[in-house]
Motif scaffolding. Structure first.
Motif, mmCIF file in Angstrom:
data_model
loop_
_atom_site.group_PDB
_atom_site.id
_atom_site.type_symbol
_atom_site.label_atom_id
_atom_site.label_comp_id
_atom_site.label_asym_id
_atom_site.label_seq_id
_atom_site.Cartn_x
_atom_site.Cartn_y
_atom_site.Cartn_z
ATOM 1 N N ARG A 230 -32.220 -23.648 16.160
ATOM 2 C CA ARG A 230 -30.955 -24.378 16.276
ATOM 3 C C ARG A 230 -30.190 -24.343 14.959
ATOM 4 O O ARG A 230 -28.958 -24.179 14.951
ATOM 5 N N ALA A 233 -28.541 -21.039 14.659
ATOM 6 C CA ALA A 233 -27.430 -20.949 15.601
ATOM 7 C C ALA A 233 -26.220 -21.723 15.092
ATOM 8 O O ALA A 233 -25.082 -21.229 15.133
ATOM 9 N N GLU A 253 -34.320 -24.194 25.368
ATOM 10 C CA GLU A 253 -32.950 -24.090 24.874
ATOM 11 C C GLU A 253 -32.872 -23.136 23.685
ATOM 12 O O GLU A 253 -31.939 -22.334 23.573
ATOM 13 N N LYS A 256 -33.081 -19.594 24.967
ATOM 14 C CA LYS A 256 -31.831 -19.189 25.605
ATOM 15 C C LYS A 256 -30.797 -18.799 24.556
ATOM 16 O O LYS A 256 -30.044 -17.824 24.741
ATOM 17 N N MET A 257 -30.754 -19.536 23.442
ATOM 18 C CA MET A 257 -29.825 -19.175 22.369
ATOM 19 C C MET A 257 -30.149 -17.797 21.817
ATOM 20 O O MET A 257 -29.246 -16.991 21.554
ATOM 21 N N ALA A 259 -31.637 -15.350 23.421
ATOM 22 C CA ALA A 259 -31.263 -14.370 24.442
ATOM 23 C C ALA A 259 -29.749 -14.171 24.483
ATOM 24 O O ALA A 259 -29.258 -13.035 24.572
ATOM 25 N N ASP A 260 -28.999 -15.269 24.406
ATOM 26 C CA ASP A 260 -27.533 -15.176 24.477
ATOM 27 C C ASP A 260 -26.959 -14.377 23.317
ATOM 28 O O ASP A 260 -25.874 -13.781 23.446
ATOM 29 N N HIS A 261 -27.646 -14.358 22.177
ATOM 30 C CA HIS A 261 -27.156 -13.630 21.002
ATOM 31 C C HIS A 261 -27.817 -12.266 20.844
ATOM 32 O O HIS A 261 -27.598 -11.578 19.836
ATOM 33 N N GLY A 262 -28.639 -11.865 21.818
ATOM 34 C CA GLY A 262 -29.246 -10.542 21.777
ATOM 35 C C GLY A 262 -30.367 -10.403 20.777
ATOM 36 O O GLY A 262 -30.748 -9.276 20.414
ATOM 37 N N CYS A 263 -30.935 -11.510 20.296
ATOM 38 C CA CYS A 263 -32.041 -11.449 19.351
ATOM 39 C C CYS A 263 -33.301 -10.920 20.042
ATOM 40 O O CYS A 263 -33.464 -11.054 21.257
ATOM 41 N N ALA A 290 -36.562 -16.577 29.833
ATOM 42 C CA ALA A 290 -35.264 -16.577 29.158
ATOM 43 C C ALA A 290 -34.614 -15.196 29.153
ATOM 44 O O ALA A 290 -33.491 -15.038 28.666
#
Length: 430
Positions: A230, A233, A253, A256-257, A259-263, A290
């Protein structure tokens, strides 16, 4: 070279499997995959009859320099590891000791069919230590991503400033060629070991230099300096150039962050399950939920086996143990993908390794199927995950060059053992 008549597990997007297939190699690159291929004049034919042919395995996080103290941490907790090795005997490693450990560790990887290693090297006490690390990787003949990191200190590293400037020299002078066998990355201390401001400065340097970042982030929201994923992020630091190692304290959570940023994520199943205070948890099931397919890693031979067959089995067992009744079990073949194509993506080398396809580097591992531990072979991928071990690895190629043949490394292993033995005597006091 033509690799002839092997049982090919290509790990390509279609999952192509050829029980009697050929691989044609030119200038270290796979040009053709098929059956009954013609051998051009002057081609060396490598008879793979009775062998499984796999893409070379990919280890996405390995502290290769620690090989001389292998197995001494079988009972260590994470604080023990930090105290005894990173803050203790590790500080006594000279450049020649880093060379010895990295050489033997890289050869151990090759012996086990691991052709690519993310060498997470947090032992850069001086520029000479960095030079020794790179020299050992090159001498071993392994494909490597050299993740440069200064030593992680016992004091709060927020006061230690940003990443060592030596990385800039390594990147511009030693590892400027991104197509070479050894390439550069930043082993960032990350928010588990330093303040978020220093983490941001480190990440900024890596992005200026155009190299990937790999950072241990195991603590989750309870870390001593930060709030884990977090915090990164919130600081705008997440991105597809970042690999998070372990993530044992991550929430759904957090993942998911990522995954959303392609890490990407590297997990070390054996150590994560057996080293107290690291989490005693493998987040594989949560990662897959995720949408993240992680790479696998040995981590440290101080407290883990040096092969990925062991890590595959620990990963499979951890996922199965966490799977509720009624939910389909994770296929064993999916774990093999984590050790190959998913590992290549995690290492930032998906365009180069991880599968047997035209245009990819000829990094291959050939396993004997006549072993009493594999025969009779029916479900090839399942057999690799459930039963294979380094002793079954007959032949290994890196960029088309044979580095192991007939079950023996094509290297001076006696020298490597002697150097590591001398290092152990020096750093451990006899």
């Amino acid at each position: 070279m033509l690799v002839r008549n092997g049982w090919l597990l290509t790990m390509d997007p279609d999952g192509t499997e050829l029980p009697a297939g050929d691989v044609l190699i030119e200038d270290g690159v796979i040009t053709t995959v098929g059956q009954d291929l013609a051998a051009p004049a002057g081609t060396e034919v490598l008879d793979a009859t009775g062998m499984l042919v796999l893409p070379g395995l990919v280890d996405t996080h390995r502290h290769t320099w620690q090989t001389p103290v292998r197995h001494l941490g079988a009972q260590w907790s994470l604080p023990d590891y930090l105290r005894e090795l990173l803050f203790g005997s590790g500080r006594r490693f000279r450049p020649e000791d880093v060379y010895a450990g990295t050489l033997l560790g890289a050869l151990t990887a090759l012996d086990a069919g691991i052709t690519t290693v993310v060498d997470w090297s947090h032992i850069q006490l001086s520029p000479a230590h960095s030079d020794a690390s790179v020299a050992a990787l090159r001498d071993a003949g392994v494909r490597a991503v050299f993740a440069h990191c200064g030593p992680i200190g016992a004091e709060p590293p927020a006061e230690a400033g940003p990443h060592p400037a030596d990385l800039r020299r390594v990147r511009t002078e030693l590892l400027a060629d991104d197509q070479a066998l050894v390439t550069a990355a930043m082993g960032a201390r990350g928010p588990d070991f330093t303040g978020i401001e220093t983490t941001a400065a480190d990440f900024g340097l890596a992005r200026e230099l155009g190299i990937p970042i790999t950072a241990h982030v195991a603590s989750g929201p309870a870390g001593p300096h930060q709030r884990g994923i977090r915090a990164m992020a919130d600081a705008g630091l997440l991105g597809p150039d970042l690999t998070v190692v372990h993530a044992t304290g991550a929430s759904a959570e957090d993942l998911k962050m990522l995954a959303d940023h392609g890490c990407t994520v590297s997990i070390s199943p054996q150590i994560e399950l057996t080293m107290p205070r690291l989490g005693s948890r493998v987040v594989l099931r949560e990662l897959l939920a995720a949408g993240i397919r992680p790479g696998l890693s040995v981590d440290s031979e101080a407290a883990a086996a040096g092969d990925l067959f062991t890590q595959m089995r620990f990963a499979l067992a951890a996922h199965r143990a966490a799977t509720p009744d009624g939910e389909p079990p994770l296929p064993a073949a999916d774990v093999l993908r984590m050790a190959t194509v998913d590992g290549a993506r995690t290492a930032g080398l998906a365009d180069r390794v991880g599968s047997i396809e035209p245009g990819k580097a000829a990094d291959l591992a050939l396993l004997r199927t006549d072993s009493v531990g594999l025969a009779p072979l029916r479900a090839a991928a399942d057999a690799v995950v459930l039963a294979a071990h380094p002793g079954m690895v007959d032949t290994v190629l890196v960029a088309g060059r044979v580095v192991k043949r007939g079950g023996r490394l094509c290297a001076d292993t006696a020298r490597a053992r002697a150097l590591a033995t001398a290092t152990a005597e020096h750093v451990l006091g006899g």
